[in-house]
Design a protein around this motif. Sequence first.
Motif, PDB file in Angstrom:
ATOM      1  N   ALA A 209       0.828  -1.215   0.000  1.00 30.86           N
ATOM      2  CA  ALA A 209       0.000   0.000   0.000  1.00 30.86           C
ATOM      3  C   ALA A 209       0.859   1.261   0.000  1.00 30.86           C
ATOM      4  N   VAL A 210       2.038   1.179   0.569  1.00 38.57           N
ATOM      5  CA  VAL A 210       2.964   2.320   0.566  1.00 38.57           C
ATOM      6  C   VAL A 210       3.670   2.400  -0.788  1.00 38.57           C
ATOM      7  N   ILE A 211       4.108   1.253  -1.290  1.00 41.98           N
ATOM      8  CA  ILE A 211       4.884   1.221  -2.539  1.00 41.98           C
ATOM      9  C   ILE A 211       4.111   1.845  -3.697  1.00 41.98           C
ATOM     10  N   VAL A 212       2.814   1.563  -3.803  1.00 41.64           N
ATOM     11  CA  VAL A 212       2.042   2.084  -4.942  1.00 41.64           C
ATOM     12  C   VAL A 212       1.936   3.604  -4.936  1.00 41.64           C
ATOM     13  N   GLN A 213       2.185   4.235  -3.795  1.00 40.51           N
ATOM     14  CA  GLN A 213       2.125   5.695  -3.693  1.00 40.51           C
ATOM     15  C   GLN A 213       3.444   6.357  -4.101  1.00 40.51           C
ATOM     16  N   LEU A 214       4.465   5.573  -4.315  1.00 43.08           N
ATOM     17  CA  LEU A 214       5.797   6.112  -4.583  1.00 43.08           C
ATOM     18  C   LEU A 214       6.026   6.256  -6.081  1.00 43.08           C
ATOM     19  N   PRO A 215       7.005   7.084  -6.445  1.00 44.33           N
ATOM     20  CA  PRO A 215       7.345   7.239  -7.871  1.00 44.33           C
ATOM     21  C   PRO A 215       7.796   5.915  -8.490  1.00 44.33           C
ATOM     22  N   ALA A 216       7.646   5.801  -9.792  1.00 43.42           N
ATOM     23  CA  ALA A 216       7.973   4.570 -10.521  1.00 43.42           C
ATOM     24  C   ALA A 216       9.432   4.157 -10.312  1.00 43.42           C
ATOM     25  N   SER A 217      10.344   5.114 -10.271  1.00 40.07           N
ATOM     26  CA  SER A 217      11.764   4.775 -10.071  1.00 40.07           C
ATOM     27  C   SER A 217      11.996   4.138  -8.708  1.00 40.07           C
ATOM     28  N   ALA A 218      11.333   4.661  -7.691  1.00 46.23           N
ATOM     29  CA  ALA A 218      11.459   4.087  -6.348  1.00 46.23           C
ATOM     30  C   ALA A 218      10.848   2.693  -6.327  1.00 46.23           C
ATOM     31  N   GLN A 219       9.698   2.528  -6.965  1.00 43.24           N
ATOM     32  CA  GLN A 219       9.044   1.221  -7.015  1.00 43.24           C
ATOM     33  C   GLN A 219       9.950   0.190  -7.683  1.00 43.24           C
ATOM     34  N   ARG A 220      10.624   0.593  -8.753  1.00 48.14           N
ATOM     35  CA  ARG A 220      11.511  -0.330  -9.465  1.00 48.14           C
ATOM     36  C   ARG A 220      12.661  -0.784  -8.564  1.00 48.14           C
ATOM     37  N   LEU A 221      13.270   0.145  -7.833  1.00 51.15           N
ATOM     38  CA  LEU A 221      14.382  -0.209  -6.941  1.00 51.15           C
ATOM     39  C   LEU A 221      13.911  -1.094  -5.790  1.00 51.15           C
ATOM     40  N   ILE A 222      12.752  -0.785  -5.241  1.00 52.51           N
ATOM     41  CA  ILE A 222      12.213  -1.593  -4.150  1.00 52.51           C
ATOM     42  C   ILE A 222      11.956  -3.018  -4.638  1.00 52.51           C
ATOM     43  N   THR A 223      11.305  -3.133  -5.782  1.00 53.27           N
ATOM     44  CA  THR A 223      10.998  -4.448  -6.345  1.00 53.27           C
ATOM     45  C   THR A 223      12.275  -5.227  -6.666  1.00 53.27           C
ATOM     46  N   ALA A 224      13.269  -4.553  -7.220  1.00 53.13           N
ATOM     47  CA  ALA A 224      14.534  -5.220  -7.549  1.00 53.13           C
ATOM     48  C   ALA A 224      15.226  -5.719  -6.279  1.00 53.13           C
ATOM     49  N   SER A 225      15.192  -4.922  -5.204  1.00 54.21           N
ATOM     50  CA  SER A 225      15.837  -5.353  -3.963  1.00 54.21           C
ATOM     51  C   SER A 225      15.095  -6.529  -3.338  1.00 54.21           C
ATOM     52  N   ILE A 226      13.775  -6.527  -3.426  1.00 54.09           N
ATOM     53  CA  ILE A 226      12.984  -7.647  -2.904  1.00 54.09           C
ATOM     54  C   ILE A 226      13.287  -8.916  -3.692  1.00 54.09           C
TER      55      ILE A 226
END
Length: 163
Positions: free
Chosen positions: A106-123
Motif C-alpha cells: 500500500a505504501v509502494i504504490v504511492q511512490l514514484p515509478a523509479s522508487a518502485q523499481r528499486l524496491i521491487t529489484a531489492s525484494i
Amino acid sequence: MNDSTEDSAPEARITPRLIDALYTEAMVLADEARAYFDEAGRDERQTLDPFARVGFACESLKVTTRIMHIVAWLLTQRAVETGEIMAADGRRPERRLGNANDSDPAVIVQLPASAQRLITASIDLYDRVRRLDEGQVASEPAPSPARALMGRLERDLIWNRGA
C-alpha cells in the motif's frame, strides 16, 4: 517407473561464479539505490504528500538494509569458498542471511515509478539469495569433527608453505 532419486529436485550448489554474479548485481543495485535516494529521488520525494514521504524514507532504508544483508551473506559465502572460514562456521546463525523487513504494498504504490523499481529489484534479489541460504541449511549434512580437523590441517599446511 524410475526407482532412482532422479525425481527429486537437484541440489543447488553455490559456486564462486554464482557468488560473483550475485555480488555484482547487489553492488550495481546498491549504487543505483544510492544515486536515486540521495540525488534524483529528492525532487520526486518533495512532490509526495507527508505520509508518502515517510513511506519513501522507510522504503529507502529497507532497500539499503536488504542490499547490505545480501552483500554480507555473499562475502561470507566467498570466505567459505576460499577457505578463510570453515563451511560449518558459515552456517552459524550470525553468518546466515539477515532478516529484512517486508515492504508494504500500500505504501509502494504511492511512490514514484523509479522508487518502485528499486524496491521491487531489492525484494527480488533478497528473495533469490534467501532461497539459496535456506537451501544450504536444508541440504547441509551434520558437520564432521574429523573433516573439520582435516580442513584445519590442510589450511595450516598451505599457510606454512606460503610463508
